[in-house]
Write a protein that holds these residues in place. Structure first.
Motif, short mmCIF file in Angstrom:
data_model
loop_
_atom_site.label_atom_id
_atom_site.label_comp_id
_atom_site.label_asym_id
_atom_site.label_seq_id
_atom_site.Cartn_x
_atom_site.Cartn_y
_atom_site.Cartn_z
N UNK A 4 -56.63 -24.83 -14.22
CA UNK A 4 -55.28 -24.53 -13.76
C UNK A 4 -54.39 -25.78 -13.68
N UNK A 5 -55.01 -26.95 -13.71
CA UNK A 5 -54.24 -28.21 -13.66
C UNK A 5 -54.58 -29.09 -14.85
N UNK A 6 -55.08 -28.48 -15.91
CA UNK A 6 -55.53 -29.23 -17.08
C UNK A 6 -54.41 -30.08 -17.66
N UNK A 7 -54.72 -31.34 -17.97
CA UNK A 7 -53.72 -32.25 -18.53
C UNK A 7 -53.15 -31.74 -19.83
N UNK A 8 -53.90 -30.90 -20.55
CA UNK A 8 -53.40 -30.35 -21.81
C UNK A 8 -52.48 -29.16 -21.61
N UNK A 9 -52.49 -28.59 -20.42
CA UNK A 9 -51.73 -27.36 -20.17
C UNK A 9 -50.51 -27.58 -19.28
N UNK A 10 -50.55 -28.59 -18.45
CA UNK A 10 -49.42 -28.88 -17.55
C UNK A 10 -48.47 -29.84 -18.28
N UNK A 11 -47.27 -29.37 -18.58
CA UNK A 11 -46.33 -30.15 -19.38
C UNK A 11 -45.19 -30.71 -18.54
N UNK A 12 -44.64 -31.79 -19.04
CA UNK A 12 -43.47 -32.40 -18.39
C UNK A 12 -42.23 -31.59 -18.75
N UNK A 13 -41.13 -31.89 -18.08
CA UNK A 13 -39.88 -31.20 -18.39
C UNK A 13 -39.45 -31.52 -19.82
N UNK A 14 -38.62 -30.67 -20.45
CA UNK A 14 -38.24 -30.89 -21.85
C UNK A 14 -37.72 -32.31 -22.09
N UNK A 73 -44.59 -25.96 -17.41
CA UNK A 73 -43.96 -27.19 -16.95
C UNK A 73 -43.70 -27.15 -15.45
N UNK A 74 -44.38 -26.22 -14.76
CA UNK A 74 -44.26 -26.11 -13.30
C UNK A 74 -45.09 -27.18 -12.63
N UNK A 75 -44.60 -27.72 -11.54
CA UNK A 75 -45.35 -28.74 -10.81
C UNK A 75 -46.59 -28.15 -10.17
N UNK A 76 -46.62 -26.83 -10.02
CA UNK A 76 -47.78 -26.16 -9.43
C UNK A 76 -48.90 -25.96 -10.42
N UNK A 77 -48.67 -26.28 -11.69
CA UNK A 77 -49.69 -26.12 -12.69
C UNK A 77 -49.56 -24.81 -13.44
N UNK A 78 -50.55 -24.51 -14.26
CA UNK A 78 -50.52 -23.31 -15.08
C UNK A 78 -51.58 -22.33 -14.56
N UNK A 79 -51.17 -21.09 -14.32
CA UNK A 79 -52.11 -20.06 -13.88
C UNK A 79 -52.77 -19.45 -15.11
N UNK A 80 -54.07 -19.62 -15.22
CA UNK A 80 -54.78 -19.14 -16.39
C UNK A 80 -55.28 -17.71 -16.20
N UNK A 81 -55.31 -16.92 -17.27
CA UNK A 81 -55.82 -15.55 -17.18
C UNK A 81 -57.28 -15.55 -16.74
N UNK A 82 -57.67 -14.58 -15.90
CA UNK A 82 -59.07 -14.53 -15.44
C UNK A 82 -60.07 -14.49 -16.58
N UNK A 83 -59.74 -13.79 -17.66
CA UNK A 83 -60.67 -13.70 -18.79
C UNK A 83 -60.89 -15.07 -19.43
N UNK A 84 -59.84 -15.87 -19.48
CA UNK A 84 -59.95 -17.21 -20.05
C UNK A 84 -60.82 -18.11 -19.16
N UNK A 85 -60.59 -18.03 -17.85
CA UNK A 85 -61.39 -18.82 -16.91
C UNK A 85 -62.86 -18.42 -17.01
N UNK A 86 -63.10 -17.12 -17.16
CA UNK A 86 -64.47 -16.64 -17.29
C UNK A 86 -65.12 -17.17 -18.57
N UNK A 87 -64.34 -17.27 -19.64
CA UNK A 87 -64.88 -17.78 -20.90
C UNK A 87 -65.24 -19.26 -20.77
N UNK A 88 -64.39 -20.03 -20.10
CA UNK A 88 -64.70 -21.44 -19.87
C UNK A 88 -65.94 -21.56 -18.99
#
Length: 359
Positions: free
Chosen positions: A217-227, A257-272
């Motif tokens: 949910x806070x992965x550096x590859x998924x949490x983006x900076x502002x445009x 790009x939210x400071x709270x991070x990215x909410x990942x789908x449960x199915x994706x988290x389960x796959x990881x």
């Protein structure tokens, strides 16, 4: 930090060279290491050469972990010249005044560890599949231990340091051979530390997986900076990795790009979680350090799969910091140490799993 990176590069290059060229580790390091307690098992030349070339691609140029000459140069071309690695080691041991209680480090074949590493569920199934593959390839399962003189090395948990790969055992032996006074120095022994973690398993396996899943949910590859320029660089670096993970493993990771991070789908988290849960103790120890060092499951998965080199993984993990350094410059004894730390903590697990794959 720089010393740890140089020690890792020297140990990995020496071990890979010994496997590829059937060279004694003592020759690769310029020192005297004990001979194995039993005749060496013949290695498949093509496989060993491929593993050696792969390691040298990351370590030989010095771009990833440090400028260390390879073991082929250390062995010499007939002229008897010592390598830079051998000279550095000689100076190190000379400065120590010969205070070690052992003269040699021996890599010796030994029986499997038995009940010390009980594996359950998916981990046990994976180990059985590995053994079946080895039997089909005509290879006998062999384990190796390190001896300091006549004393076997033990982990902090007082378990025998028994390794499933001769290549990895040689790399660990190189780390111990470089110790000036023979006393364990974790900051100079990244591969030994990973092996001890895999054997002792100081934290429950389920808790390790649960902790690593929080990074999705806070992965550096998924949490983006502002445009802007930084976000565009993030897109160029991470979007191809996310597309690969979606196609190859079905991980449909969301970006934000939210400071709270990215909410990942449960199915994706389960796959990881299924991927992490399917790793054996050796690979889970490597994945844990990689995720924590890079703050990213994506970078860890890509590096372990060979999708990224060590240097590329370090750049990806430090993308935001390096972007800031371009504007504000580097603080000596601050940022440079952070870079060396990242190189070591990201490079060590990559070298670790690649040596595990060698005989």
């Amino acid at each position: 930090m720089r010393g740890r990176a140089r020690a890792l590069a020297a140990a990995a290059a020496a071990a890979a060279g010994c496997c590829a060229h059937q060279m004694p580790l003592g020759a690769a390091l310029g020192g005297q290491l004990g001979a194995p307690a039993a005749p060496r098992r013949a290695l498949a030349p093509a496989r060993a050469a491929a593993g050696f070339a792969s390691l040298r691609a990351d370590l030989g140029s010095g771009a990833a972990l440090g400028d260390v000459r390879g073991p082929a140069a250390a062995a010499g071309d007939g002229g008897g010249d010592e390598s830079d690695t051998a000279r550095r080691r000689a100076r190190l041991l000379s400065a120590a005044g010969g205070g070690r209680f052992y003269d040699t480090v021996t890599v010796a074949p030994c029986p499997p560890p038995g009940g010390q590493q009980q594996q359950q569920g998916q981990q046990q199934q994976q180990q059985q599949q590995l053994q079946q593959q080895q039997q089909q390839a005509g290879q006998q399962q062999q384990h190796y231990q390190l001896l300091l003189g006549r004393y076997p090395i033990k982990t902090p948990g007082q378990r025998a340091l028994v390794l499933p790969s001769r290549a990895l055992a040689l790399a660990l032996a190189a780390e111990w051979e470089w110790l000036p006074r023979g006393r364990p120095a974790p900051h100079l022994m990244p591969l030994t530390s990973l092996a001890a973690t895999a054997i002792d398993q100081p934290k429950e396996r389920a808790k390790v997986v649960e902790h690593l899943l929080k990074y999705t949910h806070t992965d550096a590859a998924c949490v983006r900076y502002e445009p802007g320029a930084l976000q565009r660089r993030q897109q160029r670096t991470f979007d191809p990795l996310l597309a690969w993970l979606k196609a190859d493993r079905g991980w449909d990771l969301a970006t934000s790009d939210s400071i709270a991070g990215a909410t990942q789908p449960p199915a994706c988290v389960a796959a990881v979680g299924a991927w992490l849960g399917g790793l054996d103790a050796w690979h889970l120890a490597a994945a844990e350090q990689l995720v924590q060092a890079s703050k990213s499951v994506v970078i860890a998965a890509a590096l372990l799969a060979g999708r990224l080199s060590v240097a590329e993984a370090v750049r990806a993990a430090r993308l935001e910091e390096d972007f800031q350094l371009e504007d504000w410059g580097m603080v000596e004894a601050g940022h440079d140490l952070d870079i060396a730390e990242a190189r070591s903590r990201i490079g060590a697990p990559s070298v670790f799993v690649r040596l595990l794959a060698l005989p």
